[in-house]
Scaffold this active site. Structure first.
Site, short mmCIF file in Angstrom:
data_model
loop_
_atom_site.label_atom_id
_atom_site.label_comp_id
_atom_site.label_asym_id
_atom_site.label_seq_id
_atom_site.Cartn_x
_atom_site.Cartn_y
_atom_site.Cartn_z
N ASP A 106 -6.45 -4.16 1.10
CA ASP A 106 -6.89 -3.40 0.06
C ASP A 106 -6.02 -2.13 -0.41
OD1 ASP A 106 -6.65 -1.96 2.50
OD2 ASP A 106 -8.90 -1.68 2.87
N LYS A 155 1.69 6.53 1.09
CA LYS A 155 1.15 5.01 1.91
C LYS A 155 -0.39 5.19 2.02
CE LYS A 155 1.86 2.52 6.03
NZ LYS A 155 2.73 2.11 7.14
N ARG A 162 0.65 -1.14 0.18
CA ARG A 162 -0.01 0.14 -0.01
C ARG A 162 0.81 1.20 -0.03
NH1 ARG A 162 -2.51 0.40 6.11
NH2 ARG A 162 -0.56 -0.44 7.13
N ASP A 167 7.91 2.45 9.58
CA ASP A 167 6.66 1.51 9.65
C ASP A 167 6.06 1.62 11.12
OD1 ASP A 167 6.66 1.00 6.75
OD2 ASP A 167 6.44 -1.00 7.21
N ASP A 210 10.84 -7.21 7.60
CA ASP A 210 10.53 -6.07 6.62
C ASP A 210 10.30 -4.89 7.02
OD1 ASP A 210 8.29 -7.81 7.77
OD2 ASP A 210 7.08 -6.53 6.53
P1 AMP Z 1 3.18 -4.18 8.18
O1 AMP Z 1 2.91 -5.22 9.33
O2 AMP Z 1 2.24 -3.01 8.18
O3 AMP Z 1 4.55 -3.84 8.24
O4 AMP Z 1 2.60 -4.88 6.67
C1 AMP Z 1 3.23 -6.10 6.32
C2 AMP Z 1 2.85 -6.30 4.71
O5 AMP Z 1 1.49 -6.27 4.62
C3 AMP Z 1 3.26 -5.35 3.99
O6 AMP Z 1 3.73 -6.04 2.63
C4 AMP Z 1 2.37 -4.14 3.67
O7 AMP Z 1 2.57 -3.71 2.51
C5 AMP Z 1 1.22 -5.03 3.62
N1 AMP Z 1 -0.10 -4.56 4.01
C6 AMP Z 1 -0.64 -4.10 5.34
N2 AMP Z 1 -1.57 -3.40 5.11
C7 AMP Z 1 -1.87 -3.63 3.94
C8 AMP Z 1 -3.10 -3.25 3.09
N3 AMP Z 1 -4.29 -2.68 4.07
N4 AMP Z 1 -3.40 -3.35 1.93
C9 AMP Z 1 -2.18 -4.03 1.48
N5 AMP Z 1 -1.25 -4.35 1.98
C10 AMP Z 1 -0.97 -4.12 3.32
MG MG Z 2 5.83 -2.85 7.32
#
Ligand code: AMP
Ligand code: MG
Length: 501
Positions: A134, A122, A103, A272, A262
């Site tokens: 989404d 973002k 996203r 993040d 990540d």
């Molecule tokens: P995070 O835990 O926020 O670091 O996200 C982990 C992974 O999930 C990353 O690849 C993000 O891009 C993806 N991600 C988190 N929330 C969303 C969302 N609402 N739509 C698409 N990808 C998401």
């Molecule tokens: Mg992340």
């Protein structure tokens, strides 16, 4: 195919912009180009004057209707080239496979007085890496990311920055409840993560791995080029920067919440912001992420987790070290040793400063440990305790500090040792108090402060977001509104933050 987005004029207040695309130059195996999916009927929530200044822009005057279209994903400025990058990573200690910018969209690298800065939207819609998501971000978590980015920067902690926050009430986003869609514009010298390197190593794409690491060395660690083994030198640099970052986090009482590989910056930036938290009462076992049921990312475990993550990075770099694998692994292990050494040093440096100790003496480590043990025993408020320790330098100034502790005898015993130690310092108490107040923040972004701003913003009033940003820009000054520096109210105990954002 996606329809191209309209190109709009750069605001006159900004002048001419020059973009480079060093990441895009790596080629399409590293990303997918696609335009943002904008917010319908967008509006500004907030902008950061400090972040604008970092880009060489004026604080105001650039927030034109065209700029709103750009920062809500509905238009581009000439020279922008939106793309989503691919990465993988370890989540909660296990290999999670391919992730990527699900996203976030990179817009390119902008020439600034600080060198090239990458801009990202973002929450600008689905990408090939969205998996089940989404592609959206909700106003609640976007406010948290926006404020935390700028608050950390003001505390002097390496972090990605936040330039703008836009939102739309015309695009409902489904989480546990229906929420408001938002987009944060993030800014950093690089958004590359450990997971980018892991991605190409895991898939055996060693040419791409080499190109990516070469890009990193060339643009973000040029001094490594002269080392006998530039890749080993790069690992040592990342380890050192990560150690410094973790010392900052631990000293200020910041809990990240989701230290997956990540979410680890290759530049040692905080990145993040999700279910993070600043400690209220000092609790080493504090888990700020409601989804982290095992407490893997508990506050006191963060330094060890960062070290674990660095091992995952080292493993991914292994194919790039020429020669015998055993010997290569030994070189990387040696580079990793930079982490524990540097962390211990940096932590003691920060804690000495928090206690007002200018000089280094044997026994300082034990004095610090016993102070923290004292705070932990009855979960004394971490930030308030350090401010009041500053006040305690003045005659009769210790009363406020003593009020925080149930076990006064234990505190007094520690204070006697502390005062003996202070007697060896050259500084006078008033100077020391000022020096302590310059490193011990009066205001940190506690959950309840963010929550109040969120509730008002969700009701359509963004005044509190901007006010709080203004307070957090000067975290070492006593705030005008005393409540900003005070204990959390009782209702704060019931705030839950999780990965759902
Ligand atoms: P995070 O835990 O926020 O670091 O996200 C982990 C992974 O999930 C990353 O690849 C993000 O891009 C993806 N991600 C988190 N929330 C969303 C969302 N609402 N739509 C698409 N990808 C998401
Ligand atoms: Mg992340």
């Amino acid at each position: 195919m996606h329809a191209p987005l309209p190109s709009v004029a750069v605001p006159a207040a900004i002048g001419e912009l020059n973009w480079t695309h060093r990441l895009a130059a790596l080629g399409p195996r590293f990303y997918t180009e696609l335009p943002p999916a904008g917010l319908p009927d967008p509006h500004w929530v907030a902008t950061s004057a400090d972040c604008a200044r970092l880009l060489g822009w004026p604080a105001t005057g650039w927030q034109t209707p065209e700029a709103l279209r750009v920062f809500s994903g509905n238009a581009l400025w000439p020279g922008m080239r939106p793309l989503a990058s691919v990465y993988s990573g370890h989540q909660f200690g296990v290999w999670a496979g391919q992730l990527g910018d699900g996203r976030a969209l990179w817009l390119g690298e902008l020439d600034t007085p600080q060198g090239p800065m990458e801009l990202q939207l973002k929450g600008a819609g689905r990408t090939p890496y969205s998996r089940m998501g989404d592609g959206r971000a909700v106003l609640r978590s976007s406010i948290r990311e926006f404020l935390a980015s700028e608050a950390m920067a003001a505390l002097g902690i390496p972090t990605t920055r936040a330039l703008a926050l836009t939102a739309s009430t015309a695009l409902p986003v489904r989480r546990e409840t229906t929420e408001t869609a938002a987009i944060v514009t993030r800014v950093a010298p690089s958004f590359l993560r450990f997971g980018h390197v892991e991605h190409f190593a895991h898939h055996g794409l060693h040419d791409e791995l080499r190109e990516l690491v070469q890009h990193l060395i060339e643009h973000h660690a040029p001094q490594c080029q002269a080392a006998p083994q530039p890749v080993v030198a790069l690992l040592a640099q990342v380890a050192t920067q990560t150690a410094d970052l973790l010392a900052h986090w631990q000293a200020v009482g910041f809990c990240h919440g989701v230290m997956n590989t990540d979410n680890m910056s290759l530049l040692g930036l905080s990145i993040d912001y999700g279910p993070y938290g600043f400690l209220d009462g000092f609790d080493p076992g504090h888990v700020c992420n409601h989804s982290d049921t095992q407490g893997r990312y508990a506050f006191a475990r963060q330094p060890q987790v960062a070290y674990w993550n660095l091992h995952a990075l080292a493993q991914a770099l292994l194919p790039l070290i020429p020669g015998d694998e055993e010997a290569a692994a030994a070189l990387l292990r040696e580079a990793l040793q930079a982490y524990p050494d540097r962390f211990a040093q940096a932590m003691l440096l920060r804690m000495r400063a928090k206690l007002g100790l200018r000089e280094a003496r044997d026994g300082d480590g034990a004095l610090v440990d016993d102070w923290l043990r004292l705070l932990a025993a009855t979960r004394v408020d971490y930030s308030i305790a350090h401010r009041r320790l500053g006040e305690a330098q003045l005659p009769a100034g210790a009363e406020g500090l003593r009020d925080l502790f149930l076990d006064r005898e234990a505190l007094d015993a520690w204070l006697r040792r502390y005062r003996d130690r202070l007697a060896q310092e050259p500084e006078d108490p008033a100077q020391r108090r000022a020096a302590m107040h310059a490193v011990n923040p009066a205001v940190v972004l506690r959950n309840h402060l963010a929550e109040t701003a969120i509730r008002q913003a969700e009701a359509g009033d963004f005044g509190e977001v901007q006010r709080l940003l203004d307070v957090l820009r000067r975290p070492f000054d006593a705030p005008e509104r005393a409540a900003d520096a005070d204990f959390p109210p009782d209702w704060a105990q019931h705030i839950e933050v999780s990965c759902s954002s």
